[in-house]
Design a protein around this motif. Structure first.
Motif, mmCIF file in Angstrom:
data_model
loop_
_atom_site.group_PDB
_atom_site.id
_atom_site.type_symbol
_atom_site.label_atom_id
_atom_site.label_comp_id
_atom_site.label_asym_id
_atom_site.label_seq_id
_atom_site.Cartn_x
_atom_site.Cartn_y
_atom_site.Cartn_z
ATOM 1 N N VAL A 230 3.010 9.368 -10.276
ATOM 2 C CA VAL A 230 2.222 9.647 -11.489
ATOM 3 C C VAL A 230 1.624 11.048 -11.596
ATOM 4 O O VAL A 230 1.694 11.491 -12.742
ATOM 5 C CB VAL A 230 1.129 8.472 -11.555
ATOM 6 N N ARG A 231 1.282 11.428 -10.459
ATOM 7 C CA ARG A 231 0.733 12.945 -10.299
ATOM 8 C C ARG A 231 1.731 13.998 -10.698
ATOM 9 O O ARG A 231 1.568 14.922 -11.700
ATOM 10 C CB ARG A 231 0.411 13.238 -9.124
ATOM 11 N N GLU B 47 0.762 -1.337 0.140
ATOM 12 C CA GLU B 47 -0.102 -0.008 0.067
ATOM 13 C C GLU B 47 0.843 1.367 -0.036
ATOM 14 O O GLU B 47 0.398 2.209 -0.686
ATOM 15 C CB GLU B 47 -0.877 -0.074 1.046
ATOM 16 N N ASP B 48 1.820 1.406 0.875
ATOM 17 C CA ASP B 48 2.904 2.474 0.804
ATOM 18 C C ASP B 48 3.538 2.491 -0.683
ATOM 19 O O ASP B 48 3.622 3.588 -1.071
ATOM 20 C CB ASP B 48 3.894 2.350 1.710
ATOM 21 N N GLN B 49 3.741 1.465 -1.185
ATOM 22 C CA GLN B 49 4.441 1.659 -2.601
ATOM 23 C C GLN B 49 3.481 2.116 -3.685
ATOM 24 O O GLN B 49 3.782 2.857 -4.398
ATOM 25 C CB GLN B 49 4.921 0.231 -2.834
ATOM 26 N N VAL B 50 2.186 1.668 -3.496
ATOM 27 C CA VAL B 50 1.185 2.083 -4.287
ATOM 28 C C VAL B 50 0.895 3.705 -4.195
ATOM 29 O O VAL B 50 0.863 4.340 -5.225
ATOM 30 C CB VAL B 50 -0.254 1.584 -4.202
ATOM 31 N N GLY B 51 1.060 4.177 -2.835
ATOM 32 C CA GLY B 51 0.871 5.571 -2.620
ATOM 33 C C GLY B 51 1.955 6.281 -3.146
ATOM 34 O O GLY B 51 1.909 7.311 -3.781
ATOM 35 N N GLU B 52 3.282 5.790 -3.260
ATOM 36 C CA GLU B 52 4.456 6.474 -3.740
ATOM 37 C C GLU B 52 4.314 6.519 -5.416
ATOM 38 O O GLU B 52 4.630 7.537 -5.861
ATOM 39 C CB GLU B 52 5.607 5.702 -3.407
#
Length: 137
Positions: free
Chosen positions: A86-87, A76-81
């Motif tokens: 991407v943003r 989940e932390d990796q997805v957040g990063e």
């Protein structure tokens, strides 16, 4: 209050998360939730840490092992990063497109295909004559 503000001592964090302080110490040792430390080495938890502790409790109640929970949190932390990256890239691309309008020029080829042109160049005009006559029936 900012969700990342490190303000809660371990006893308050444990109460807010519905856990025993010793459980929070264990999770810190395992690397599940690593709060910040004061100069005197006391743990300070943020609202984000409290939310993570509550998520750990929820996953544990569903039968997920601590190793499974650690892996889920890591992913989940990796997805957040990655979402943040991407943003950043989308913003950089939008800025680039705004700062360089008209840099990409295209034309239609004789068969209807798209032909990229360098900025400042013109297409060659065809001077050939095409005669069209309907088919005799």
């Amino acid at each position: 209050m900012d969700e990342n503000s490190q303000v809660f001592v371990i006893s308050i964090a444990a109460e807010l998360a519905g856990m025993h302080p010793q459980t929070l110490r264990q999770y810190d040792r395992l690397g599940l939730v690593s709060p910040s430390r004061t100069a005197g080495k006391s743990r300070r938890y943020s609202m984000r840490d409290i939310a993570k502790l509550q998520e750990i409790a929820r996953l544990g109640s569903e039968g997920v092992s601590l190793e499974g929970i650690r892996r889920i949190i890591e992913l989940e932390d990796q997805v957040g990063e990655l979402r943040g990256r991407v943003r950043e890239l989308e913003t950089a691309l939008a800025d680039e497109l705004l700062n360089r309008p008209g840099r990409r020029v295209f034309a239609a080829g004789s068969e209807g295909e798209v032909v990229p042109l360098r900025a400042g160049t013109r297409t060659r005009r065809s001077t050939s004559l095409v005669v069209w006559r309907p088919l005799d029936r």
